[in-house]
Enzyme design. Sequence first.
Site, PDB file in Angstrom:
ATOM      1  N   ASP A  90       0.081   5.799  -1.095  1.00 36.71           N
ATOM      2  CA  ASP A  90      -0.724   6.890  -0.935  1.00 36.71           C
ATOM      3  C   ASP A  90      -1.975   6.817  -0.418  1.00 36.71           C
ATOM      4  O   ASP A  90      -2.722   5.962  -1.057  1.00 36.71           O
ATOM      5  CB  ASP A  90      -0.889   7.848  -2.027  1.00 36.71           C
ATOM      6  N   TRP A  93       9.779   7.351   0.171  1.00 36.56           N
ATOM      7  CA  TRP A  93      10.356   6.474  -1.399  1.00 36.56           C
ATOM      8  C   TRP A  93      11.670   6.304  -1.281  1.00 36.56           C
ATOM      9  O   TRP A  93      12.251   5.395  -2.009  1.00 36.56           O
ATOM     10  CB  TRP A  93       9.994   7.347  -2.491  1.00 36.56           C
ATOM     11  N   GLN A 134      -3.614   3.439  -2.630  1.00 35.84           N
ATOM     12  CA  GLN A 134      -2.646   2.872  -3.858  1.00 35.84           C
ATOM     13  C   GLN A 134      -2.325   1.471  -3.252  1.00 35.84           C
ATOM     14  O   GLN A 134      -1.761   1.324  -2.256  1.00 35.84           O
ATOM     15  CB  GLN A 134      -1.318   3.801  -3.845  1.00 35.84           C
ATOM     16  N   MET A 156       0.770  -1.331  -0.072  1.00 38.68           N
ATOM     17  CA  MET A 156       0.179   0.029  -0.139  1.00 38.68           C
ATOM     18  C   MET A 156       1.035   1.286   0.051  1.00 38.68           C
ATOM     19  O   MET A 156       1.853   1.372   0.688  1.00 38.68           O
ATOM     20  CB  MET A 156      -0.931   0.035   1.215  1.00 38.68           C
ATOM     21  N   ASP A 191      -2.423  13.148  -9.889  1.00 37.03           N
ATOM     22  CA  ASP A 191      -2.860  13.133  -8.611  1.00 37.03           C
ATOM     23  C   ASP A 191      -3.983  14.244  -8.485  1.00 37.03           C
ATOM     24  O   ASP A 191      -3.845  15.238  -7.271  1.00 37.03           O
ATOM     25  CB  ASP A 191      -1.857  13.129  -7.638  1.00 37.03           C
ATOM     26  N   GLU A 251       3.597  16.165  -6.303  1.00 39.56           N
ATOM     27  CA  GLU A 251       3.027  15.156  -6.368  1.00 39.56           C
ATOM     28  C   GLU A 251       2.018  15.222  -5.262  1.00 39.56           C
ATOM     29  O   GLU A 251       1.652  16.086  -4.354  1.00 39.56           O
ATOM     30  CB  GLU A 251       3.552  13.769  -5.987  1.00 39.56           C
TER      31      GLU A 251
HETATM   32  N1  DQQ Z   1       2.162   7.708  -6.099  1.00 43.77           N
HETATM   33  C1  DQQ Z   1       1.058   7.504  -6.968  1.00 43.77           C
HETATM   34  C2  DQQ Z   1       1.253   8.583  -8.124  1.00 43.77           C
HETATM   35  C3  DQQ Z   1       1.710   9.435  -6.878  1.00 43.77           C
HETATM   36  C4  DQQ Z   1       2.787   8.809  -6.104  1.00 43.77           C
HETATM   37  C5  DQQ Z   1       1.443   6.081  -7.973  1.00 43.77           C
HETATM   38  C6  DQQ Z   1       3.280   9.693  -4.996  1.00 43.77           C
HETATM   39  O1  DQQ Z   1      -0.161   8.926  -8.229  1.00 43.77           O
HETATM   40  O2  DQQ Z   1       2.272  10.757  -7.678  1.00 43.77           O
HETATM   41  O3  DQQ Z   1       1.514   5.024  -6.700  1.00 43.77           O
HETATM   42  O4  DQQ Z   1       3.576   8.730  -4.113  1.00 43.77           O
END
Ligand code: DQQ
Length: 514
Positions: free
Chosen positions: A58, A318, A74, A56, A179, A231
């Site tokens: 966002d 990240w 996500q 998992m 986003d 983002e």
């Molecule tokens: N994670 C998503 C994107 C976003 C990024 C993809 C930010 O939509 O920009 O998993 O963590």
Amino acid sequence: MYLKMLICAPLLLAACASSPEHKQSEKRSSMTEGGSEASRDSLRPAFHFTPKSHWMNDPNGLVFYKGEYHLFYQYNPNDIVWGPMHWGHAVSQDLVHWKHLPIALYPDALGTIFSGSAVIDWHNTAGFGPEAMVAIFSHDKDKAQQQSLAYSRDQGRNWKKYEGNPVLKTPQGSPDFRDPKVFWYGDEKGHWVMALAVKDRIHFYHSADLKNWIKASEFGLAYGSHGGVWETPDLFELAIEGTSKRKWVLSVGINNGAPAGGSGNQYFIGDFDGKTFKPLYPRDTIVWADYGADFYAAQSWNDLRDGRRIWIGWMNNWNYADKIPSSGWRGAFSLPRVLSLRQSKHKIQLVQKPVSELAVLQKNHRSIRDVSVDEANAFLRELRARGFELSATVKVDDLKNAFSVVIHTGEHETCTVSYSAKKQELSVDRSASGITGFSPDFGVVHTAPLVAENGRIHLRVFFDHTSMEVFANDGKVVFTERLFPKNENVKIRASFSDAPVSIESLDWYDLSAL
Ligand code: DQQ
């Protein structure tokens, strides 16, 4: 721990399916409360939201409707690392107890389902039906994104993609175009607003029907931090505490360039007239919502009925997101936090406080007042838990004052929260907190500026098995950190380092699993 991960992951992979045909069976098996899982999995925070299994990132589509807080996210149901994105789904009636629901959105011919938001279309502007829940998300294909819609007429349980997708196509040359945060601006005569992350800017669009979008303005050129791509924007209006004034907050995830390294959330305070965001402070003002390493992609709920603005963030970074210890699942969200603005001498600042609903978890309240460090340590020696809330008000009225709260994550493992009155800094050092070797970026010291108020520093620490959130001076400065004790089942205790400060108040609660 790693062995466990290696054994569990393939089993879970085999048990998992990502096609819509599997939805029904998944529905039956996934209607359990998240909390019961926690007791069987020692890496899992007990009162933070985690997926039942797999990867998992966002939070997405946060919207409140008919008594339920909807939380989409996500989700890669095939692995414990990032992959083809779906929208996972859970609901809660109190932001503490969550019920897992089947996957809401699956990839399709237009691509995988990246981050976005959800609204209730109260006036049926899109024509999907009265009070349809509409998800506005980025379709991602070949590393380019465009914006699409899906809708549900049954409180988010079943979803249909709009046949006219995409509703906002990628302009040429914009691979980072994603986003969408959508909300209704104004009264009945108002319009939909979309804040969209485009490279290292935010673009604002408006629409009457969610299907046709007109670009209104851009924000970001030479404002704030540009250490990486922007983002997951959010935009909302907040009251300034104790006044009748209101200002808008534009929150932006940035990857890289955050103060603790890697990804983090910066924000801008200003005015918004439905089309244009005007910042209050000069271009070189950079402010962060969180100074820890693990608070990203923060999103707030649309349509809360009680006047609160509440957000949560992904408790990861990240820099090392796919390397943190895991046992068949990976990813957790922060505590839900109520937001407000506070005016101090020279600036207006975002303030975050954990939602009051969390009080339901408190047990075994212990407190003492006006004690020395030795007395505080004698008091704390007996208190141990895998989840706890610790509040302390410490006098630092002399520039020589400095103190540390040491969280003992093992016999020889610690995570240390330190304040220096001279430097006017609060820091968190998790370099000796347990398992840190999975990334060179993990075990570093994180620091935030913090000025004492009335000669005092107030700390409120929430510890939950493998996470810690520190709210300093009533939520003015926040650190969100994951940490991984080597002994997964260790009971955590706290102590003050040997410093000549006096402690005005100290409160402890066990925070039990649900
Ligand atoms: N994670 C998503 C994107 C976003 C990024 C993809 C930010 O939509 O920009 O998993 O963590």
